[in-house]
Motif scaffolding. Structure first.
Motif, PDB file in Angstrom:
ATOM      1  N   ASN A  96       3.018   1.717   3.295  1.00  0.00           N
ATOM      2  CA  ASN A  96       4.949   0.892   3.004  1.00  0.00           C
ATOM      3  C   ASN A  96       5.190   2.033   2.534  1.00  0.00           C
ATOM      4  N   ILE A  97       4.962   2.656   0.956  1.00  0.00           N
ATOM      5  CA  ILE A  97       6.188   3.580   0.612  1.00  0.00           C
ATOM      6  C   ILE A  97       4.921   4.694  -0.019  1.00  0.00           C
ATOM      7  N   MET A  98       5.806   5.725   0.566  1.00  0.00           N
ATOM      8  CA  MET A  98       5.459   7.235   0.998  1.00  0.00           C
ATOM      9  C   MET A  98       6.714   8.149  -0.321  1.00  0.00           C
ATOM     10  N   CYS A  99       5.884   8.786  -1.294  1.00  0.00           N
ATOM     11  CA  CYS A  99       6.560   8.630  -2.615  1.00  0.00           C
ATOM     12  C   CYS A  99       6.392  10.086  -3.134  1.00  0.00           C
ATOM     13  N   ASN A 100       5.267  10.911  -2.706  1.00  0.00           N
ATOM     14  CA  ASN A 100       5.029  11.800  -3.228  1.00  0.00           C
ATOM     15  C   ASN A 100       5.362  13.096  -3.219  1.00  0.00           C
ATOM     16  N   HIS A 101       5.383  13.885  -4.077  1.00  0.00           N
ATOM     17  CA  HIS A 101       6.164  15.281  -3.463  1.00  0.00           C
ATOM     18  C   HIS A 101       5.130  15.926  -1.885  1.00  0.00           C
ATOM     19  N   PRO A 131       0.667  -0.999   0.248  1.00  0.00           N
ATOM     20  CA  PRO A 131      -0.316  -0.199   0.211  1.00  0.00           C
ATOM     21  C   PRO A 131       0.703   1.912  -0.178  1.00  0.00           C
ATOM     22  N   LEU A 132       0.482   1.823  -0.771  1.00  0.00           N
ATOM     23  CA  LEU A 132       0.855   3.894  -1.128  1.00  0.00           C
ATOM     24  C   LEU A 132       0.473   4.203  -0.790  1.00  0.00           C
ATOM     25  N   ALA A 133       1.269   5.456   0.541  1.00  0.00           N
ATOM     26  CA  ALA A 133       0.557   6.886   1.570  1.00  0.00           C
ATOM     27  C   ALA A 133       0.681   7.948   0.044  1.00  0.00           C
ATOM     28  N   LEU A 134      -0.881   7.484  -0.639  1.00  0.00           N
ATOM     29  CA  LEU A 134      -1.137   8.175  -2.029  1.00  0.00           C
ATOM     30  C   LEU A 134      -2.025   9.799  -1.436  1.00  0.00           C
ATOM     31  N   PRO A 135      -2.192  10.919  -2.134  1.00  0.00           N
ATOM     32  CA  PRO A 135      -2.884  12.045  -1.752  1.00  0.00           C
ATOM     33  C   PRO A 135      -3.889  11.978  -2.123  1.00  0.00           C
ATOM     34  N   ALA A 136      -5.125  11.966  -1.051  1.00  0.00           N
ATOM     35  CA  ALA A 136      -6.661  11.871  -1.240  1.00  0.00           C
ATOM     36  C   ALA A 136      -7.235  12.784  -2.037  1.00  0.00           C
ATOM     37  N   GLY A 137      -7.732  12.066  -2.884  1.00  0.00           N
ATOM     38  CA  GLY A 137      -8.963  13.003  -3.361  1.00  0.00           C
ATOM     39  C   GLY A 137      -8.888  13.594  -4.411  1.00  0.00           C
ATOM     40  N   GLN A 138      -8.332  14.460  -4.905  1.00  0.00           N
ATOM     41  CA  GLN A 138      -8.387  14.769  -6.449  1.00  0.00           C
ATOM     42  C   GLN A 138      -6.524  14.935  -6.575  1.00  0.00           C
ATOM     43  N   LEU A 174       1.182  15.535  -1.458  1.00  0.00           N
ATOM     44  CA  LEU A 174       0.505  15.765  -0.141  1.00  0.00           C
ATOM     45  C   LEU A 174       0.401  16.797   0.121  1.00  0.00           C
ATOM     46  N   GLY A 175      -0.520  18.024   0.259  1.00  0.00           N
ATOM     47  CA  GLY A 175      -0.303  19.128   0.569  1.00  0.00           C
ATOM     48  C   GLY A 175       0.894  19.971   0.481  1.00  0.00           C
ATOM     49  N   TYR A 176       1.236  19.703  -0.732  1.00  0.00           N
ATOM     50  CA  TYR A 176       2.322  20.731  -0.897  1.00  0.00           C
ATOM     51  C   TYR A 176       1.786  22.437  -1.690  1.00  0.00           C
ATOM     52  N   PRO A 177       2.964  23.668  -1.690  1.00  0.00           N
ATOM     53  CA  PRO A 177       3.711  23.698  -0.969  1.00  0.00           C
ATOM     54  C   PRO A 177       3.203  24.062   0.821  1.00  0.00           C
ATOM     55  N   HIS A 178       2.351  23.699   1.279  1.00  0.00           N
ATOM     56  CA  HIS A 178       2.344  23.589   3.081  1.00  0.00           C
ATOM     57  C   HIS A 178       3.206  22.706   3.463  1.00  0.00           C
ATOM     58  N   CYS A 179       2.995  22.400   4.515  1.00  0.00           N
ATOM     59  CA  CYS A 179       3.978  21.008   5.661  1.00  0.00           C
ATOM     60  C   CYS A 179       2.875  20.059   6.065  1.00  0.00           C
ATOM     61  N   PHE A 180       3.558  18.581   5.729  1.00  0.00           N
ATOM     62  CA  PHE A 180       2.791  17.874   5.196  1.00  0.00           C
ATOM     63  C   PHE A 180       1.859  17.562   6.102  1.00  0.00           C
ATOM     64  N   ARG A 181       0.799  17.465   6.181  1.00  0.00           N
ATOM     65  CA  ARG A 181      -0.122  16.754   7.185  1.00  0.00           C
ATOM     66  C   ARG A 181      -1.249  15.620   6.654  1.00  0.00           C
ATOM     67  N   ALA A 182      -1.039  14.763   8.219  1.00  0.00           N
ATOM     68  CA  ALA A 182      -1.032  12.892   7.790  1.00  0.00           C
ATOM     69  C   ALA A 182      -2.708  12.945   7.015  1.00  0.00           C
ATOM     70  N   HIS A 183      -3.541  13.830   7.199  1.00  0.00           N
ATOM     71  CA  HIS A 183      -4.971  13.680   6.441  1.00  0.00           C
ATOM     72  C   HIS A 183      -5.616  14.345   5.468  1.00  0.00           C
ATOM     73  N   VAL A 184      -3.988  14.691   4.603  1.00  0.00           N
ATOM     74  CA  VAL A 184      -4.225  14.617   3.052  1.00  0.00           C
ATOM     75  C   VAL A 184      -3.644  13.010   2.126  1.00  0.00           C
ATOM     76  N   VAL A 185      -3.664  12.128   2.874  1.00  0.00           N
ATOM     77  CA  VAL A 185      -2.857  10.699   2.599  1.00  0.00           C
ATOM     78  C   VAL A 185      -4.255  10.569   2.718  1.00  0.00           C
ATOM     79  N   GLU A 186      -4.946   9.166   1.687  1.00  0.00           N
ATOM     80  CA  GLU A 186      -6.344   8.528   1.303  1.00  0.00           C
ATOM     81  C   GLU A 186      -6.327   7.628   2.210  1.00  0.00           C
ATOM     82  N   GLY A 187      -7.216   7.281   3.160  1.00  0.00           N
ATOM     83  CA  GLY A 187      -7.554   6.234   4.092  1.00  0.00           C
ATOM     84  C   GLY A 187      -6.989   6.178   5.321  1.00  0.00           C
TER      85      GLY A 187
END
Length: 364
Positions: free
Chosen positions: A78-83, A45-52, A56-69
């Motif tokens: 297992n893997i996180m690799c989006n901007h 499973p990938l930590a992908l951006p939620a919705g459309q 992952l929230g760029y350019p704002h600092c990352f927050r966990a809630h922007v990850v789908e699911g």
């Protein structure tokens, strides 16, 4: 400042918990493709951006809630690799404690030229100048601190991506503190200029096979969109982006120390040659053309990469008549990141409705 994860030794078993900080304009799209392929191969499973979203929230600092699911999955990715703009405490809410963290850096001189071309149309500091040399001759003429969130592409781009203030004062104690924090968080910092060497070091660190890090270059641009920088401009970058320059210098040195300690230069040369040979064989098997081609020449429009700014982003044509298995393997190597991500999103979250980005021929 942050609670750092425990540093892990090289894993005997392939490491499947991986966080890649995808910095901008550093060949990171090619690494993303490597990670996408590994995740698909092992059904991770990938930590992908939620919705459309595509980041992952760029350019704002990352927050966990922007990850789908995230609300239901917690630390089971297992893997996180989006901007993203890195924010360790929030990343730790998503990724397991055994995660290996890595990123990639690029010489700020070539990074500046690339960023200027890609971001010319939507970065105020770049829009106001004629070309990269004019901008660098007098950057404060065009760069306004009141527009800092829209100007992140124009100064200390990597520093910003790592979660720090890209307009901070260049003070030795501050830079040293940041470098120490990065060293404690990230097990590995790769270098764009030594990409093949970096892939060898990456597979050694993660305990992966060489086949796992074979790649085709993605998100590259045509040579005619590369601006020529004057010697004065190149020196000016080191001053204007001094935080990035010192970051790069430090991790350039540590990269080669790490290489000598873990692999050795003789074995490195052998591994790089083997990687390039495997790459050449795959290109001959898969590709109609020996090099990336202009977007207008891509026959399957669903394989056209997203175009950004003044750059002409290149792509590939596959040979005809490939067997189904070979076709699927070749497609994975050439599919642009947005199309691949949409496919993996639909695969991982079939119940979610997402804007369609077709994955051509994938199920043949």
């Amino acid at each position: 400042m942050w609670g750092f994860p425990i540093r892990h030794p090289r894993h005997r078993q392939p490491q499947t918990n991986v966080m890649f900080l995808k910095t901008h304009k550093t060949a990171s799209s090619t690494i993303m493709n490597i990670l996408f392929r590994f995740a698909e191969k092992h059904n991770l499973p990938l930590a992908l951006p939620a919705g459309q979203a595509y980041h992952l929230g760029y350019p704002h600092c990352f927050r966990a809630h922007v990850v789908e699911g995230f609300q239901s999955m917690g630390q089971s990715y297992n893997i996180m690799c989006n901007h993203m703009r890195f924010n360790l405490p929030e990343v730790q809410k998503v990724m397991p404690n055994t995660t290996t963290y890595f990123s990639i850096l690029r010489n700020p001189v070539s990074l500046m030229e690339s960023s200027y071309t890609y971001n010319k149309d939507f970065t105020p500091a770049f829009r106001r100048s004629k070309d990269v040399n004019e901008f660098l001759a007098s950057p404060w003429t065009y760069y306004n601190l009141s527009e800092r969130i829209n100007n992140v592409h124009a100064r200390n781009y990597m520093w910003f991506d790592f979660g720090y203030d890209n307009n901070a004062v260049d003070a030795e104690d501050y830079i040293q503190r940041v470098i120490e924090e990065i060293e404690q968080t990230f097990q590995l910092l790769l270098l764009t200029e030594y990409f093949d060497e970096s892939m060898v070091l990456l597979k050694e660190t993660l305990g992966w096979d060489l086949d796992d890090v074979v790649y085709f270059k993605l998100n590259s641009r045509s040579q005619e969109t590369v601006q020529s920088m004057s010697p004065e401009s190149k020196e000016k970058v080191k001053e204007w982006c001094s935080l990035d320059w010192k970051l790069y210098q430090h991790f350039n040195r540590s990269f080669w120390r790490r290489m000598q300690e873990t692999i050795g230069l003789d074995k490195l040369s052998q591994e790089v040659n083997l990687l390039r040979r495997k790459q050449k064989e795959l290109m001959e098997l898969c590709l109609l053309d020996p090099e990336p081609i202009d977007k207008a020449k891509i026959k399957d429009k669903k394989l056209q990469p997203f175009q950004s700014g003044r750059a002409n982003i290149l792509g590939y044509n596959l040979k005809e008549g490939l067997s189904n298995e070979t076709l699927r393997a070749c497609l994975r190597l050439i599919t642009p990141e947005l199309q691949y991500m949409s496919y993996l999103y639909a695969r991982q979250f079939p119940q979610k409705k997402r804007k369609s980005t077709s994955f051509p021929l994938w199920r043949r």
